[in-house]
Write a protein that holds these residues in place. Sequence first.
Motif, PDB file in Angstrom:
ATOM      1  N   GLY A 161      -3.716   7.381   3.372  1.00 11.61           N
ATOM      2  CA  GLY A 161      -2.544   7.310   4.237  1.00 11.61           C
ATOM      3  C   GLY A 161      -1.237   7.258   3.475  1.00 11.61           C
ATOM      4  O   GLY A 161      -1.170   6.795   2.328  1.00 11.61           O
ATOM      5  N   ALA A 162      -0.191   7.722   4.132  1.00 10.62           N
ATOM      6  CA  ALA A 162       1.123   7.804   3.497  1.00 10.62           C
ATOM      7  C   ALA A 162       1.680   6.434   3.149  1.00 10.62           C
ATOM      8  O   ALA A 162       2.378   6.282   2.140  1.00 10.62           O
ATOM      9  CB  ALA A 162       2.095   8.548   4.420  1.00 10.62           C
ATOM     10  N   ASP A 163       1.373   5.417   3.959  1.00 14.27           N
ATOM     11  CA  ASP A 163       1.934   4.088   3.698  1.00 14.27           C
ATOM     12  C   ASP A 163       1.365   3.489   2.411  1.00 14.27           C
ATOM     13  O   ASP A 163       2.097   2.873   1.628  1.00 14.27           O
ATOM     14  CB  ASP A 163       1.701   3.154   4.880  1.00 14.27           C
ATOM     15  N   LYS A 164       0.060   3.699   2.166  1.00 13.72           N
ATOM     16  CA  LYS A 164      -0.542   3.145   0.952  1.00 13.72           C
ATOM     17  C   LYS A 164      -0.020   3.869  -0.292  1.00 13.72           C
ATOM     18  O   LYS A 164       0.232   3.237  -1.336  1.00 13.72           O
ATOM     19  CB  LYS A 164      -2.070   3.241   1.020  1.00 13.72           C
ATOM     20  N   LEU A 165       0.165   5.176  -0.182  1.00  8.26           N
ATOM     21  CA  LEU A 165       0.708   5.916  -1.329  1.00  8.26           C
ATOM     22  C   LEU A 165       2.136   5.470  -1.609  1.00  8.26           C
ATOM     23  O   LEU A 165       2.531   5.302  -2.779  1.00  8.26           O
ATOM     24  CB  LEU A 165       0.673   7.420  -1.059  1.00  8.26           C
ATOM     25  N   ALA A 166       2.905   5.237  -0.559  1.00  5.69           N
ATOM     26  CA  ALA A 166       4.276   4.758  -0.739  1.00  5.69           C
ATOM     27  C   ALA A 166       4.283   3.382  -1.398  1.00  5.69           C
ATOM     28  O   ALA A 166       5.147   3.083  -2.236  1.00  5.69           O
ATOM     29  CB  ALA A 166       4.995   4.711   0.607  1.00  5.69           C
ATOM     30  N   THR A 167       3.330   2.529  -1.049  1.00  3.25           N
ATOM     31  CA  THR A 167       3.227   1.205  -1.674  1.00  3.25           C
ATOM     32  C   THR A 167       2.960   1.335  -3.161  1.00  3.25           C
ATOM     33  O   THR A 167       3.609   0.677  -3.994  1.00  3.25           O
ATOM     34  CB  THR A 167       2.106   0.387  -1.017  1.00  3.25           C
ATOM     35  N   LEU A 168       2.016   2.187  -3.527  1.00  6.31           N
ATOM     36  CA  LEU A 168       1.700   2.386  -4.941  1.00  6.31           C
ATOM     37  C   LEU A 168       2.897   2.946  -5.698  1.00  6.31           C
ATOM     38  O   LEU A 168       3.206   2.502  -6.810  1.00  6.31           O
ATOM     39  CB  LEU A 168       0.500   3.312  -5.077  1.00  6.31           C
ATOM     40  N   GLU A 169       3.583   3.905  -5.119  1.00  6.18           N
ATOM     41  CA  GLU A 169       4.749   4.496  -5.775  1.00  6.18           C
ATOM     42  C   GLU A 169       5.864   3.464  -5.928  1.00  6.18           C
ATOM     43  O   GLU A 169       6.559   3.429  -6.951  1.00  6.18           O
ATOM     44  CB  GLU A 169       5.231   5.704  -4.984  1.00  6.18           C
ATOM     45  N   ARG A 170       6.011   2.589  -4.934  1.00  5.37           N
ATOM     46  CA  ARG A 170       7.017   1.522  -5.026  1.00  5.37           C
ATOM     47  C   ARG A 170       6.688   0.565  -6.159  1.00  5.37           C
ATOM     48  O   ARG A 170       7.578   0.153  -6.930  1.00  5.37           O
ATOM     49  CB  ARG A 170       7.087   0.766  -3.697  1.00  5.37           C
ATOM     50  N   LEU A 171       5.426   0.209  -6.296  1.00  2.70           N
ATOM     51  CA  LEU A 171       5.024  -0.725  -7.344  1.00  2.70           C
ATOM     52  C   LEU A 171       5.178  -0.099  -8.732  1.00  2.70           C
ATOM     53  O   LEU A 171       5.593  -0.772  -9.681  1.00  2.70           O
ATOM     54  CB  LEU A 171       3.588  -1.180  -7.119  1.00  2.70           C
ATOM     55  N   VAL A 172       4.843   1.182  -8.851  1.00  2.00           N
ATOM     56  CA  VAL A 172       5.030   1.868 -10.133  1.00  2.00           C
ATOM     57  C   VAL A 172       6.501   1.880 -10.509  1.00  2.00           C
ATOM     58  O   VAL A 172       6.871   1.601 -11.662  1.00  2.00           O
ATOM     59  CB  VAL A 172       4.475   3.305 -10.060  1.00  2.00           C
ATOM     60  N   ALA A 173       7.370   2.182  -9.544  1.00  5.86           N
ATOM     61  CA  ALA A 173       8.811   2.191  -9.815  1.00  5.86           C
ATOM     62  C   ALA A 173       9.301   0.803 -10.202  1.00  5.86           C
ATOM     63  O   ALA A 173      10.160   0.656 -11.087  1.00  5.86           O
ATOM     64  CB  ALA A 173       9.572   2.706  -8.589  1.00  5.86           C
ATOM     65  N   LEU A 174       8.752  -0.231  -9.551  1.00  3.96           N
ATOM     66  CA  LEU A 174       9.137  -1.606  -9.866  1.00  3.96           C
ATOM     67  C   LEU A 174       8.748  -1.956 -11.297  1.00  3.96           C
ATOM     68  O   LEU A 174       9.534  -2.542 -12.049  1.00  3.96           O
ATOM     69  CB  LEU A 174       8.468  -2.564  -8.886  1.00  3.96           C
TER      70      LEU A 174
END
Length: 248
Positions: free
Chosen positions: A199-212
């Motif tokens: 799902g798009a929400d889980k991918l967005a979470t992972l991308e947010r954490l990588v950016a963090l």
Amino acid sequence: MTIQFHLFDEAAAAAQALTEAVRADLEHALVNSPRALLLVSGGRSPLPLFGLLAAQPWPWAQIDVSLVDERCVPLTDADSNSALVARHLLVNAAAAARWVPLVDDTLAAAATAEWPVAQQSAITANANPVLAQAAVVILGLGNDGHTASLFADAPQWNDARQTSARYVALQPQAAAHARVGLSLQALIGQHHCYVWSSGADKLATLERLVALVQGTPDHLPDTLNDAGPLALLIAHPKVILHVFHSAC
């Protein structure tokens, strides 16, 4: 930081690719040991993966199966990961596997409170040599950055992050049920873990954490503590996360 993304349009393709990776790891483990331990996460998301794993003609009689984490509820509870695994993974060829529960159903069913069950379950799991080292760990993730029931809002988070014990008991504030699950140091000790995501929400979470993680100075790692365990795993130099993500 090492995180590898394997992106697929459909869950079936992601499940097939992850199944091949799990097969290779289990085969390697069984070369050096008579048994191998497979740890999986619960929830509805990995059901396509469970169905495919269960059908594999592997030497399941030599494979132990348990959970990355469990809620301290009886098997009759709709939130029981153990019951879900029994219905969807420990069937067909995989019915020959040896199941190693994290929560004793008799204890959970008789208890009037979940927290003592969580504490006793962590003690029992830490004393069980079968659970001492896993050949394969498959993590899930929450949009708050938690995994393995390691919630940053739990009063036990600091201990769960620092303890050398393999399993810990936690009481998350924003989620139901007391839990028992792998500690952060246990996950770091695996060196590489799989992450099942959809799902798009889980991918967005992972991308947010990588950016963090990328935006956090190397000399200030403690600033990631409140971000939760996934951020700390992504940031750790000795951990490789292999993310198998399907768009739907």
